[in-house]
Scaffold this motif. Structure first.
Motif, PDB file in Angstrom:
ATOM      1  N   GLY A 195       0.818  -1.216   0.000  1.00 44.87           N
ATOM      2  CA  GLY A 195       0.000   0.000   0.000  1.00 44.87           C
ATOM      3  C   GLY A 195       0.847   1.259   0.000  1.00 44.87           C
ATOM      4  O   GLY A 195       2.026   1.262   0.358  1.00 44.87           O
ATOM      5  N   LYS A 196       0.216   2.373  -0.386  1.00 45.42           N
ATOM      6  CA  LYS A 196       0.920   3.656  -0.458  1.00 45.42           C
ATOM      7  C   LYS A 196       1.423   4.090   0.912  1.00 45.42           C
ATOM      8  O   LYS A 196       2.546   4.577   1.059  1.00 45.42           O
ATOM      9  CB  LYS A 196      -0.002   4.740  -1.008  1.00 45.42           C
ATOM     10  N   THR A 197       0.605   3.928   1.934  1.00 47.95           N
ATOM     11  CA  THR A 197       0.984   4.352   3.280  1.00 47.95           C
ATOM     12  C   THR A 197       2.170   3.556   3.796  1.00 47.95           C
ATOM     13  O   THR A 197       3.119   4.120   4.354  1.00 47.95           O
ATOM     14  CB  THR A 197      -0.208   4.203   4.242  1.00 47.95           C
ATOM     15  N   ARG A 198       2.125   2.251   3.611  1.00 49.35           N
ATOM     16  CA  ARG A 198       3.237   1.409   4.076  1.00 49.35           C
ATOM     17  C   ARG A 198       4.523   1.741   3.338  1.00 49.35           C
ATOM     18  O   ARG A 198       5.598   1.846   3.927  1.00 49.35           O
ATOM     19  CB  ARG A 198       2.881  -0.066   3.888  1.00 49.35           C
ATOM     20  N   LYS A 199       4.415   1.952   2.028  1.00 47.82           N
ATOM     21  CA  LYS A 199       5.589   2.295   1.216  1.00 47.82           C
ATOM     22  C   LYS A 199       6.177   3.634   1.654  1.00 47.82           C
ATOM     23  O   LYS A 199       7.383   3.768   1.843  1.00 47.82           O
ATOM     24  CB  LYS A 199       5.186   2.350  -0.257  1.00 47.82           C
ATOM     25  N   ASN A 200       5.311   4.649   1.819  1.00 46.18           N
ATOM     26  CA  ASN A 200       5.791   5.978   2.186  1.00 46.18           C
ATOM     27  C   ASN A 200       6.317   6.034   3.609  1.00 46.18           C
ATOM     28  O   ASN A 200       7.233   6.793   3.902  1.00 46.18           O
ATOM     29  CB  ASN A 200       4.682   7.007   1.977  1.00 46.18           C
ATOM     30  N   THR A 201       5.746   5.239   4.509  1.00 48.92           N
ATOM     31  CA  THR A 201       6.250   5.178   5.886  1.00 48.92           C
ATOM     32  C   THR A 201       7.661   4.608   5.902  1.00 48.92           C
ATOM     33  O   THR A 201       8.525   5.071   6.639  1.00 48.92           O
ATOM     34  CB  THR A 201       5.324   4.311   6.755  1.00 48.92           C
ATOM     35  N   ARG A 202       7.903   3.634   5.082  1.00 51.10           N
ATOM     36  CA  ARG A 202       9.227   3.021   5.019  1.00 51.10           C
ATOM     37  C   ARG A 202      10.247   3.992   4.433  1.00 51.10           C
ATOM     38  O   ARG A 202      11.418   3.947   4.765  1.00 51.10           O
ATOM     39  CB  ARG A 202       9.139   1.748   4.165  1.00 51.10           C
ATOM     40  N   ARG A 203       9.806   4.890   3.564  1.00 49.54           N
ATOM     41  CA  ARG A 203      10.721   5.801   2.880  1.00 49.54           C
ATOM     42  C   ARG A 203      10.745   7.192   3.487  1.00 49.54           C
ATOM     43  O   ARG A 203      11.159   8.140   2.826  1.00 49.54           O
ATOM     44  CB  ARG A 203      10.310   5.915   1.409  1.00 49.54           C
ATOM     45  N   GLN A 204      10.296   7.365   4.718  1.00 48.98           N
ATOM     46  CA  GLN A 204      10.227   8.694   5.322  1.00 48.98           C
ATOM     47  C   GLN A 204      11.577   9.395   5.383  1.00 48.98           C
ATOM     48  O   GLN A 204      11.652  10.606   5.236  1.00 48.98           O
ATOM     49  CB  GLN A 204       9.665   8.608   6.741  1.00 48.98           C
ATOM     50  N   HIS A 205      12.638   8.658   5.624  1.00 45.09           N
ATOM     51  CA  HIS A 205      13.950   9.270   5.805  1.00 45.09           C
ATOM     52  C   HIS A 205      14.634   9.585   4.481  1.00 45.09           C
ATOM     53  O   HIS A 205      15.690  10.208   4.465  1.00 45.09           O
ATOM     54  CB  HIS A 205      14.841   8.350   6.637  1.00 45.09           C
ATOM     55  N   ILE A 206      14.050   9.181   3.347  1.00 42.40           N
ATOM     56  CA  ILE A 206      14.659   9.433   2.050  1.00 42.40           C
ATOM     57  C   ILE A 206      14.101  10.749   1.510  1.00 42.40           C
ATOM     58  O   ILE A 206      13.015  10.798   0.937  1.00 42.40           O
ATOM     59  CB  ILE A 206      14.365   8.289   1.062  1.00 42.40           C
ATOM     60  N   SER A 207      14.821  11.834   1.708  1.00 37.09           N
ATOM     61  CA  SER A 207      14.376  13.125   1.212  1.00 37.09           C
ATOM     62  C   SER A 207      15.571  14.054   1.080  1.00 37.09           C
ATOM     63  O   SER A 207      16.639  13.798   1.632  1.00 37.09           O
ATOM     64  CB  SER A 207      13.340  13.741   2.159  1.00 37.09           C
ATOM     65  N   LEU A 208      15.391  15.132   0.351  1.00 33.20           N
ATOM     66  CA  LEU A 208      16.445  16.125   0.199  1.00 33.20           C
ATOM     67  C   LEU A 208      16.478  17.035   1.418  1.00 33.20           C
ATOM     68  O   LEU A 208      15.437  17.366   1.975  1.00 33.20           O
ATOM     69  CB  LEU A 208      16.209  16.973  -1.050  1.00 33.20           C
ATOM     70  N   GLU A 209      17.666  17.419   1.811  1.00 28.37           N
ATOM     71  CA  GLU A 209      17.828  18.331   2.934  1.00 28.37           C
ATOM     72  C   GLU A 209      18.458  19.623   2.438  1.00 28.37           C
ATOM     73  O   GLU A 209      19.229  19.621   1.475  1.00 28.37           O
ATOM     74  CB  GLU A 209      18.738  17.715   4.001  1.00 28.37           C
ATOM     75  N   ALA A 210      18.123  20.701   3.087  1.00 22.54           N
ATOM     76  CA  ALA A 210      18.715  21.987   2.723  1.00 22.54           C
ATOM     77  C   ALA A 210      20.202  21.986   3.066  1.00 22.54           C
ATOM     78  O   ALA A 210      20.620  21.406   4.070  1.00 22.54           O
ATOM     79  CB  ALA A 210      18.019  23.123   3.474  1.00 22.54           C
ATOM     80  N   ALA A 211      20.998  22.622   2.226  1.00 26.24           N
ATOM     81  CA  ALA A 211      22.442  22.674   2.449  1.00 26.24           C
ATOM     82  C   ALA A 211      22.752  23.532   3.673  1.00 26.24           C
ATOM     83  O   ALA A 211      22.129  24.577   3.883  1.00 26.24           O
ATOM     84  CB  ALA A 211      23.143  23.247   1.233  1.00 26.24           C
ATOM     85  N   ASN A 212      23.693  23.084   4.488  1.00 27.15           N
ATOM     86  CA  ASN A 212      24.142  23.873   5.632  1.00 27.15           C
ATOM     87  C   ASN A 212      25.101  24.935   5.121  1.00 27.15           C
ATOM     88  O   ASN A 212      26.137  24.614   4.551  1.00 27.15           O
ATOM     89  CB  ASN A 212      24.851  22.986   6.655  1.00 27.15           C
ATOM     90  N   LEU A 213      24.751  26.183   5.327  1.00 32.00           N
ATOM     91  CA  LEU A 213      25.594  27.274   4.860  1.00 32.00           C
ATOM     92  C   LEU A 213      26.138  28.051   6.051  1.00 32.00           C
ATOM     93  O   LEU A 213      25.453  28.231   7.051  1.00 32.00           O
ATOM     94  CB  LEU A 213      24.791  28.223   3.961  1.00 32.00           C
ATOM     95  N   SER A 214      27.381  28.470   5.925  1.00 33.75           N
ATOM     96  CA  SER A 214      27.975  29.326   6.947  1.00 33.75           C
ATOM     97  C   SER A 214      28.340  30.647   6.288  1.00 33.75           C
ATOM     98  O   SER A 214      28.269  30.802   5.076  1.00 33.75           O
ATOM     99  CB  SER A 214      29.202  28.658   7.566  1.00 33.75           C
ATOM    100  N   VAL A 215      28.730  31.611   7.083  1.00 32.01           N
ATOM    101  CA  VAL A 215      29.045  32.943   6.593  1.00 32.01           C
ATOM    102  C   VAL A 215      30.558  33.107   6.491  1.00 32.01           C
ATOM    103  O   VAL A 215      31.293  32.742   7.408  1.00 32.01           O
ATOM    104  CB  VAL A 215      28.453  34.010   7.543  1.00 32.01           C
TER     105      VAL A 215
END
Length: 62
Positions: free
Chosen positions: A9-29
């Motif tokens: 199911g969609k919910t089970r698939k998406n729950t398993r893949r929760q940690h797979i996502s793009l993160e914003a780049a850490n920028l310093s000054v």
């Protein structure tokens, strides 16, 4: 060969893949010019790293 008896199911698939996502780049000054840069890299705007001039940056014609 093993084949799933039911469709995943969609919910089970998406729950398993929760940690797979793009993160914003850490920028310093940059300490020299104040531009936002990635940490531990030479500033592409001014050419400084940790307060020392590391490379020559061509002056833009503006």
């Amino acid at each position: 060969m093993a084949v799933p008896a039911r469709r995943t199911g969609k919910t089970r698939k998406n729950t398993r893949r929760q940690h797979i996502s793009l993160e914003a780049a850490n920028l310093s000054v940059c300490n020299n010019c104040g531009a936002k840069i990635k940490p531990h890299r030479v500033c592409p705007e001014c050419g400084y790293y940790k307060g020392r001039k590391v490379k020559e940056v061509p002056v833009s014609a503006e």
